[in-house]
Design a protein around this motif. Structure first.
Motif, PDB file in Angstrom:
ATOM      1  N   SER A   1     -32.489  -2.974  -9.212  1.00 36.86           N
ATOM      2  CA  SER A   1     -33.325  -3.033  -7.911  1.00 36.86           C
ATOM      3  C   SER A   1     -32.914  -4.299  -7.287  1.00 36.86           C
ATOM      4  O   SER A   1     -32.869  -4.149  -5.789  1.00 36.86           O
ATOM      5  CB  SER A   1     -34.580  -3.328  -8.811  1.00 36.86           C
TER       6      SER A   1
ATOM      7  N   ASP B   1     -39.919   3.789 -11.688  1.00 39.75           N
ATOM      8  CA  ASP B   1     -39.172   2.510 -10.692  1.00 39.75           C
ATOM      9  C   ASP B   1     -40.141   2.142  -9.899  1.00 39.75           C
ATOM     10  O   ASP B   1     -41.342   2.278  -9.819  1.00 39.75           O
ATOM     11  CB  ASP B   1     -37.909   3.472  -9.924  1.00 39.75           C
TER      12      ASP B   1
ATOM     13  N   HIS C   1     -34.714  -1.630 -12.158  1.00 35.91           N
ATOM     14  CA  HIS C   1     -36.086  -1.296 -11.913  1.00 35.91           C
ATOM     15  C   HIS C   1     -36.806  -1.377 -13.014  1.00 35.91           C
ATOM     16  O   HIS C   1     -37.792  -1.952 -13.169  1.00 35.91           O
ATOM     17  CB  HIS C   1     -36.073   0.139 -11.311  1.00 35.91           C
ATOM     18  N   ARG C   2     -36.434  -1.006 -14.163  1.00 32.35           N
ATOM     19  CA  ARG C   2     -37.091  -0.815 -15.446  1.00 32.35           C
ATOM     20  C   ARG C   2     -37.299  -2.339 -16.038  1.00 32.35           C
ATOM     21  O   ARG C   2     -38.284  -2.670 -16.452  1.00 32.35           O
ATOM     22  CB  ARG C   2     -36.490   0.173 -16.427  1.00 32.35           C
TER      23      ARG C   2
ATOM     24  N   THR D   1     -33.852   5.418  -9.677  1.00 35.06           N
ATOM     25  CA  THR D   1     -34.455   5.731 -11.026  1.00 35.06           C
ATOM     26  C   THR D   1     -34.618   4.462 -11.547  1.00 35.06           C
ATOM     27  O   THR D   1     -34.224   3.374 -11.123  1.00 35.06           O
ATOM     28  CB  THR D   1     -33.303   6.517 -11.661  1.00 35.06           C
ATOM     29  N   PRO D   2     -35.257   4.312 -12.868  1.00 33.15           N
ATOM     30  CA  PRO D   2     -35.584   3.052 -13.505  1.00 33.15           C
ATOM     31  C   PRO D   2     -34.364   2.411 -14.061  1.00 33.15           C
ATOM     32  O   PRO D   2     -34.321   1.355 -14.149  1.00 33.15           O
ATOM     33  CB  PRO D   2     -36.427   3.729 -14.843  1.00 33.15           C
TER      34      PRO D   2
END
Length: 521
Positions: free
Chosen positions: A158, A3, A177-178, A153-154
């Motif tokens: 975000s 992340d 995030h990913r 977490t990914p």
């Protein structure tokens, strides 16, 4: 996959003593900045913001805003940056639409926030000399120590950007995030950034280009140089002082730098890489930028908040007008205007609407609580951008404008960009924007709005267009001379304002109007 918080932590562990961010006289190493970020993240949690909550941030580009952004990444809070020029109505809309539980702002947005009832009903964090009753001073969030906070977490969201709202209410674009990390890795690769890169942070952090620069410098252990508000002389001073190596701006800001009284090539000698995004750069401006900066890399990136980089051209100065080819995480097509299916492709050279594969690593998944917008833009796994363009025989994409910007004159579809590129090369034309204005006979007439360096005759401009090879029906039938072109906060020309009847009366006989309209500044 990491992340964003873990990615930042990896950089801190690699190069703790490298300078991470500068803002005027303030310089912080990665170790120092990380301590601030963790302190703010812990305080946000203590103040009641939980994982998945939204925090609206309305600030200039300053180290405090960048700190809040990264604190959100560690705490699992969804950073929601918005324009610091927002009105009270704007702030109310962002708070209600996002369901935010807090807002952070500086003096630029203080008046609008103060007048917003909804802003007084949520957590309020203030950067500035005066902290209003009921608000919390940003400085009070610093100085706390504790265990490392890593909440995301990914697959968590975000941040959420808002579209510019040029065709209606701004729409929220939530990003995981990913997706952010994949976009940043591609951005680093496509711009050839190095570990010792120093990036000018002048594009606003509520804009995709601004956020991408912030993330990219953290990924390569580089330095992010904050420019709270773009002013040519202050920007030139920052470039000199910090030995900035990379610029990525919208074309308008390059134009303003070059026109600044204090500009001189020796002041920007540290610049090695040039990039632009957000709008096409005219052939005339490309030539001026190349001559002034002499960059080793000249990158044009075409993208959007929804999917980020769609195309990249690392030799933008070799083929003016080209946006290059599909970026690392993208597939593109050009389909017929008004197409209802991604299979309705047009041949090379034919203009249509640009669409992008939603399976790309950088793609969003849909607008924030806006199914009507999803239904219009997302079809059969493809995103319909609303941009017009065509592929040339080499496979390079030329973006010609917006579907709504096409001029239909006498049954012919005409792209404004082609005409603007021609006129931009005239030595007396400083800036130009072309629109179609209503006309009983032709439907629309091609009209050029020009900011001139000195007096120029419209007949000379007409001859210039023809001599440059512009087809006669594409040549402007009217010219309007104005002091400034209307622009958005990030420097995009607002064509819709040029079409307003009170500010733009078509002159189909070609007689120029030299009356500047004050509402266009």
């Amino acid at each position: 996959m990491f992340d964003l918080g873990r990615g930042f932590l990896a950089t801190v562990e690699r190069r703790p003593h490298a300078v991470a961010i500068s803002d005027g006289r303030t310089h912080k190493t990665y170790a120092q900045w990380y301590a601030d970020i963790q302190s703010v993240a812990h305080h946000l949690r203590r103040l009641g913001l939980e994982k998945g909550d939204r925090l609206v941030i309305s600030m200039h580009n300053r180290w405090q805003m960048a700190t809040l952004y990264w604190a959100c990444q560690f705490a699992g809070i969804i950073a929601t940056p918005v324009n610091w020029r927002s009105t009270t109505l704007d702030i109310r809309y962002y708070l209600k639409n996002s369901g935010a539980k807090g807002i952070a702002h500086d003096d630029a947005a203080a008046e609008a926030v103060q007048a917003c009832v909804e802003a007084h009903q949520v957590l309020r964090i203030v950067v500035g000399d005066v902290t209003p009753p009921g608000a919390i001073a940003f400085d009070s969030l610093l100085g706390r120590t504790g265990e490392t906070l890593l909440m995301a977490t990914p697959d968590d969201y975000s941040m959420m950007l808002y579209t510019s709202g040029t065709t209606g209410r701004p729409k929220g674009v939530p990003r995981r995030h990913r997706v952010e990390r994949a976009a940043t890795a591609a951005y680093v690769a496509q711009n050839l950034y190095r570990h010792d890169e120093t990036m000018l942070g002048v594009m606003p952090l509520y804009h995709a280009t601004g956020v991408r620069a912030l993330q990219a410098m953290a990924m390569v252990d580089g330095r992010f140089v904050c420019i709270p508000k773009f002013e040519p002389e202050a920007t030139l001073q920052a470039i000199e002082r910090e030995r900035v190596t990379s610029l990525n701006l919208v074309p308008t800001l390059y134009h303003m730098l070059l026109e600044a009284p204090g500009f001189a090539p020796h002041r920007v000698a540290s610049i090695d890489k040039i990039g632009f995004a957000g709008a096409p750069m005219s052939a005339g401006l490309i030539a001026r930028v190349e001559a002034a900066f002499q960059p080793s890399l000249f990158v044009n990136q075409y993208g959007c908040s929804e999917l980020y980089a769609l195309t990249v051209d690392q030799h933008a100065n070799h083929k003016p007008g080209s946006s290059g080819r599909a970026a690392l995480n993208q597939r593109l097509r050009v389909v017929k205007i008004g197409a209802t299916s991604p299979e309705m492709c047009v041949s090379p050279g034919a203009e249509g609407e640009v669409i992008a594969d939603m399976s790309g690593d950088e793609a969003f998944e849909g607008y924030w609580e806006c199914p009507e917008a999803d239904g219009k833009a997302l079809r059969d796994g493809w995103y319909f951008t609303g941009d017009t363009g065509y592929f040339d025989d080499d496979g390079d994409l030329f973006v010609t404008g917006r579907v709504d910007d096409l001029i239909n004159s006498g049954g012919e579809n005409i792209s404004p960009l082609e005409i603007e590129n021609v006129l931009s090369l005239h030595p007396q034309v400083e800036e130009v924007a072309v629109v179609g204005l209503p006309d009983d006979k032709w439907g629309q007439v091609v009209t050029a709005f020009i900011k001139a360096r000195s007096d120029v005759d419209e007949r000379e401009l007409g001859r210039y267009c023809l001599d440059a090879g512009l087809t006669r029906f594409k040549c402007p039938r009217g010219y309007r001379f104005i002091e400034e072109l209307p622009k958005s906060p990030v420097g995009k020309v607002l064509r819709r304002m040029l079409r307003v009847p009170s500010t733009a009366t078509p002159d189909v006989q070609g007689a120029p109007s030299r009356q500047a309209d004050a509402t266009m500044g």
